[in-house]
Design a protein around this motif. Sequence first.
Motif, PDB file in Angstrom:
ATOM      1  N   SER A 139      -2.286 -14.220  -3.570  1.00 43.47           N
ATOM      2  CA  SER A 139      -1.698 -13.575  -2.389  1.00 43.47           C
ATOM      3  C   SER A 139      -0.180 -13.642  -2.420  1.00 43.47           C
TER       4      SER A 139
ATOM      5  N   TYR B 158      -9.577  -8.009  -3.274  1.00 39.89           N
ATOM      6  CA  TYR B 158      -8.588  -7.515  -4.253  1.00 39.89           C
ATOM      7  C   TYR B 158      -7.622  -6.505  -3.629  1.00 39.89           C
ATOM      8  N   GLU B 159      -6.525  -6.314  -4.333  1.00 32.66           N
ATOM      9  CA  GLU B 159      -5.397  -5.491  -3.853  1.00 32.66           C
ATOM     10  C   GLU B 159      -4.897  -5.961  -2.486  1.00 32.66           C
ATOM     11  N   GLY B 160      -4.957  -7.269  -2.285  1.00 34.36           N
ATOM     12  CA  GLY B 160      -4.492  -7.862  -1.033  1.00 34.36           C
ATOM     13  C   GLY B 160      -5.664  -8.143  -0.114  1.00 34.36           C
TER      14      GLY B 160
ATOM     15  N   PRO C 271       2.367 -13.270  -4.987  1.00 37.47           N
ATOM     16  CA  PRO C 271       2.756 -12.973  -6.366  1.00 37.47           C
ATOM     17  C   PRO C 271       4.184 -13.387  -6.696  1.00 37.47           C
TER      18      PRO C 271
ATOM     19  N   THR D 175      -8.548  -6.391 -13.645  1.00 34.11           N
ATOM     20  CA  THR D 175      -9.539  -5.318 -13.772  1.00 34.11           C
ATOM     21  C   THR D 175      -9.243  -4.582 -15.078  1.00 34.11           C
TER      22      THR D 175
ATOM     23  N   ASP E  63       0.905  -0.027  -2.384  1.00 35.82           N
ATOM     24  CA  ASP E  63       0.759   0.918  -1.254  1.00 35.82           C
ATOM     25  C   ASP E  63      -0.213   2.024  -1.650  1.00 35.82           C
TER      26      ASP E  63
ATOM     27  N   ARG F 107      -3.811   0.606  -2.378  1.00 37.36           N
ATOM     28  CA  ARG F 107      -4.594   0.245  -1.189  1.00 37.36           C
ATOM     29  C   ARG F 107      -5.234   1.478  -0.554  1.00 37.36           C
TER      30      ARG F 107
ATOM     31  N   PHE G  18       9.092  -6.603  -8.477  1.00 41.33           N
ATOM     32  CA  PHE G  18       8.354  -6.796  -7.218  1.00 41.33           C
ATOM     33  C   PHE G  18       8.225  -5.472  -6.475  1.00 41.33           C
TER      34      PHE G  18
ATOM     35  N   HIS H  20      11.595 -13.296  -5.592  1.00 43.92           N
ATOM     36  CA  HIS H  20      10.985 -11.998  -5.938  1.00 43.92           C
ATOM     37  C   HIS H  20      11.966 -11.072  -6.652  1.00 43.92           C
ATOM     38  N   LYS H  21      13.253 -11.340  -6.494  1.00 42.92           N
ATOM     39  CA  LYS H  21      14.242 -10.489  -7.189  1.00 42.92           C
ATOM     40  C   LYS H  21      14.373 -10.845  -8.666  1.00 42.92           C
TER      41      LYS H  21
ATOM     42  N   SER I 260      -1.627 -10.778 -10.645  1.00 45.77           N
ATOM     43  CA  SER I 260      -2.102 -12.096 -10.196  1.00 45.77           C
ATOM     44  C   SER I 260      -2.120 -13.116 -11.325  1.00 45.77           C
TER      45      SER I 260
ATOM     46  N   SER J 162       3.290   2.008   3.986  1.00 43.74           N
ATOM     47  CA  SER J 162       2.739   0.651   3.794  1.00 43.74           C
ATOM     48  C   SER J 162       1.801   0.280   4.938  1.00 43.74           C
TER      49      SER J 162
ATOM     50  N   LYS K 152      15.775 -11.485   7.967  1.00 45.23           N
ATOM     51  CA  LYS K 152      16.400 -11.609   6.647  1.00 45.23           C
ATOM     52  C   LYS K 152      17.916 -11.436   6.738  1.00 45.23           C
TER      53      LYS K 152
ATOM     54  N   MET L 291       4.822  -3.731  -5.391  1.00 48.97           N
ATOM     55  CA  MET L 291       4.525  -3.470  -3.972  1.00 48.97           C
ATOM     56  C   MET L 291       4.341  -1.987  -3.689  1.00 48.97           C
TER      57      MET L 291
ATOM     58  N   LYS M 252      10.872  -8.582  10.552  1.00 47.85           N
ATOM     59  CA  LYS M 252      11.089  -9.329   9.308  1.00 47.85           C
ATOM     60  C   LYS M 252      12.463  -9.026   8.703  1.00 47.85           C
TER      61      LYS M 252
HETATM   62  N1  CAA Z   1       7.342  -0.951  -1.323  1.00 58.50           N
HETATM   63  C1  CAA Z   1       8.513  -1.253  -1.944  1.00 58.50           C
HETATM   64  N2  CAA Z   1       9.118  -2.464  -1.809  1.00 58.50           N
HETATM   65  C2  CAA Z   1       8.498  -3.364  -1.034  1.00 58.50           C
HETATM   66  C3  CAA Z   1       7.284  -3.111  -0.363  1.00 58.50           C
HETATM   67  C4  CAA Z   1       6.699  -1.834  -0.543  1.00 58.50           C
HETATM   68  N3  CAA Z   1       5.569  -1.540   0.040  1.00 58.50           N
HETATM   69  N4  CAA Z   1       6.914  -4.208   0.305  1.00 58.50           N
HETATM   70  C5  CAA Z   1       7.870  -5.134   0.103  1.00 58.50           C
HETATM   71  N5  CAA Z   1       8.816  -4.617  -0.716  1.00 58.50           N
HETATM   72  C6  CAA Z   1      10.036  -5.276  -1.146  1.00 58.50           C
HETATM   73  C7  CAA Z   1      10.880  -5.652   0.074  1.00 58.50           C
HETATM   74  O1  CAA Z   1      11.743  -4.602   0.452  1.00 58.50           O
HETATM   75  C8  CAA Z   1      11.643  -6.852  -0.414  1.00 58.50           C
HETATM   76  O2  CAA Z   1      12.705  -6.460  -1.208  1.00 58.50           O
HETATM   77  P1  CAA Z   1      14.249  -6.837  -0.777  1.00 58.50           P
HETATM   78  O3  CAA Z   1      14.294  -8.316  -0.666  1.00 58.50           O
HETATM   79  O4  CAA Z   1      15.053  -6.266  -1.889  1.00 58.50           O
HETATM   80  O5  CAA Z   1      14.476  -6.179   0.535  1.00 58.50           O
HETATM   81  C9  CAA Z   1      10.645  -7.515  -1.357  1.00 58.50           C
HETATM   82  O6  CAA Z   1       9.709  -6.513  -1.747  1.00 58.50           O
HETATM   83  C10 CAA Z   1       9.927  -8.675  -0.736  1.00 58.50           C
HETATM   84  O7  CAA Z   1       9.317  -8.249   0.444  1.00 58.50           O
HETATM   85  P2  CAA Z   1       8.693  -9.284   1.463  1.00 58.50           P
HETATM   86  O8  CAA Z   1       9.740 -10.279   1.882  1.00 58.50           O
HETATM   87  O9  CAA Z   1       8.018  -8.525   2.552  1.00 58.50           O
HETATM   88  O10 CAA Z   1       7.636 -10.020   0.520  1.00 58.50           O
HETATM   89  P3  CAA Z   1       6.813 -11.349   0.738  1.00 58.50           P
HETATM   90  O11 CAA Z   1       7.146 -12.294  -0.322  1.00 58.50           O
HETATM   91  O12 CAA Z   1       6.868 -11.783   2.159  1.00 58.50           O
HETATM   92  O13 CAA Z   1       5.312 -10.838   0.377  1.00 58.50           O
HETATM   93  C11 CAA Z   1       3.261  -9.750   0.711  1.00 58.50           C
HETATM   94  C12 CAA Z   1       4.775  -9.758   0.925  1.00 58.50           C
HETATM   95  C13 CAA Z   1       2.770  -8.604   1.548  1.00 58.50           C
HETATM   96  C14 CAA Z   1       2.589 -11.031   1.157  1.00 58.50           C
HETATM   97  C15 CAA Z   1       2.989  -9.485  -0.789  1.00 58.50           C
HETATM   98  O14 CAA Z   1       3.314 -10.627  -1.551  1.00 58.50           O
HETATM   99  C16 CAA Z   1       1.573  -9.058  -1.084  1.00 58.50           C
HETATM  100  O15 CAA Z   1       1.233  -7.900  -0.925  1.00 58.50           O
HETATM  101  N6  CAA Z   1       0.688  -9.990  -1.548  1.00 58.50           N
HETATM  102  C17 CAA Z   1      -0.644  -9.647  -1.999  1.00 58.50           C
HETATM  103  C18 CAA Z   1      -0.662  -9.336  -3.462  1.00 58.50           C
HETATM  104  C19 CAA Z   1      -1.781  -8.432  -3.850  1.00 58.50           C
HETATM  105  O16 CAA Z   1      -2.117  -7.497  -3.155  1.00 58.50           O
HETATM  106  N7  CAA Z   1      -2.367  -8.690  -5.011  1.00 58.50           N
HETATM  107  C20 CAA Z   1      -3.387  -7.849  -5.499  1.00 58.50           C
HETATM  108  C21 CAA Z   1      -3.482  -7.940  -6.973  1.00 58.50           C
HETATM  109  S1  CAA Z   1      -3.724  -6.416  -7.741  1.00 58.50           S
HETATM  110  C22 CAA Z   1      -5.354  -6.099  -7.739  1.00 58.50           C
HETATM  111  O17 CAA Z   1      -6.118  -6.705  -7.057  1.00 58.50           O
HETATM  112  C23 CAA Z   1      -5.750  -4.934  -8.573  1.00 58.50           C
HETATM  113  C24 CAA Z   1      -7.180  -4.962  -8.975  1.00 58.50           C
HETATM  114  O18 CAA Z   1      -7.516  -5.514  -9.987  1.00 58.50           O
HETATM  115  C25 CAA Z   1      -8.188  -4.215  -8.209  1.00 58.50           C
END
Ligand code: CAA
Length: 387
Positions: free
Chosen positions: A132, A362-364, A134, A158, A240, A243, A232, A178-179, A126, A313, A385, A236, A381
């Motif tokens: 949300s 946190y963690e989404g 990233p 953290t 998983d 979470r 990314f 994201h790439k 973050s 996921s 794409k 992600m 989705k």
């Molecule tokens: N595993 C592997 N790859 C994944 C994936 C997963 N679970 N989810 C998505 N991807 C890949 C996709 O395949 C895609 O790749 P390609 O383009 O190559 O196919 C790419 O990632 C983008 O996927 P999306 O289009 O679905 O991504 P998006 O931009 O729409 O965002 C989102 C998805 C779910 C909103 C994501 O941005 C998200 O989870 N946001 C929240 C962030 C978060 O949880 N932050 C927490 C911070 S960490 C924390 O809190 C720790 C702490 O201190 C306690």
Amino acid sequence: MGFELTKEQGMIQKMAREFARKELVPMAAERDQKHEYPAQSLEKMGELGLLGMLVPESYGGEDMDTVSYALAMSETAYACASTAVIMSVHDSICCGSLLRFGTEEQKQKYLVPMAQGEFIASFALSEPEAGSDPAGMTTTAVKQGDHYILNGTKRWITGGATSKLFVVLARTDPDAGHKGISAFLVTREMEGFATGRLEDKMGQCASDTTDLMFNNCKVPADHLLGKEGEGFKVAMSGLDDGRIGIAALSVGLGQAALDAGVEYAKQREQFGRPIAENQGLRWMIADMATDVEAARLLVLNAAAAKDRGEKCSKEASMAKLYASEMANRVAGQAVQIHGGYGYTKEFPVERYYRDARVLTIYEGTSQIQKIVIANEVLGDKKKKKKK
Ligand code: CAA
């Protein structure tokens, strides 16, 4: 519990419960009030194998399954949510990312000591303007010779003030969305790395949360984790796992709040009888117990899916969504059962209530979990794409 544990899973749960109740429970309130990092307890957790639970023995870990990990996480959180979140970020996101994407050299250098609890690792995704979303991060990493030069600020990290190693996500290509994001292994002593402000938080106060600042931070090129542009995916897939950890943490906290509510309702007398004899309270306790159990089963379901090697996921997000919301409901009800006493630091429910609040953030956030779940359920989705 409507989910049959193996003998080994039961033994791990028992070991973690005994440790947490003996070692963490007596310290939790004081650590919360003093904002004191649980360093000694983490050292003991390392000795017990709780900091490398999902890592194979060949890399110094315990090679346990995710169900066992979730059980141990719940037991830890039952005692101290601050300690549990440190364990969750370390075990699932950080060890997991190294295991999945690390080179053999990176694993030997970092994963082995991490799994043995020699130091704690953190995850830096973050930013001030990218929580949300990233993929909107602005921290950059530019390759110069045999180093990457990182510039930018990470927020809400953290363990920012205490961890030794950070899995840091930074942009290596400004035009590739994201790439264009890559992951790096950054250690505290690297030139240009600094810890920023310490957050003054509502709860989970024994775990430090800070900014991280990168000012021309020099990261050796061989500290790239995974390939360039793969960051990314590293984040992600780490989330998983993370979470499931946070969902299990929520279950432990919810169970602690339920147990405290039950105990108090049985001993507190009003109108000449224990308040537990009132139907209003009995229904509240029935709702709380059902809520905790439903969350527990979702967590075990997600953990079991992961153990079967399935993409999980959706299951992880469902567990995180339900369990974190549950922990807030149940902690709130536990405070209500305690009445005025629940609003004071005399009883642990006040801490549970504060500690629970961040679980839906946190963690989404809960809203992000719903995006993940809806995308998986609707399955539309990927099709969009491709168009
Ligand atoms: N595993 C592997 N790859 C994944 C994936 C997963 N679970 N989810 C998505 N991807 C890949 C996709 O395949 C895609 O790749 P390609 O383009 O190559 O196919 C790419 O990632 C983008 O996927 P999306 O289009 O679905 O991504 P998006 O931009 O729409 O965002 C989102 C998805 C779910 C909103 C994501 O941005 C998200 O989870 N946001 C929240 C962030 C978060 O949880 N932050 C927490 C911070 S960490 C924390 O809190 C720790 C702490 O201190 C306690």
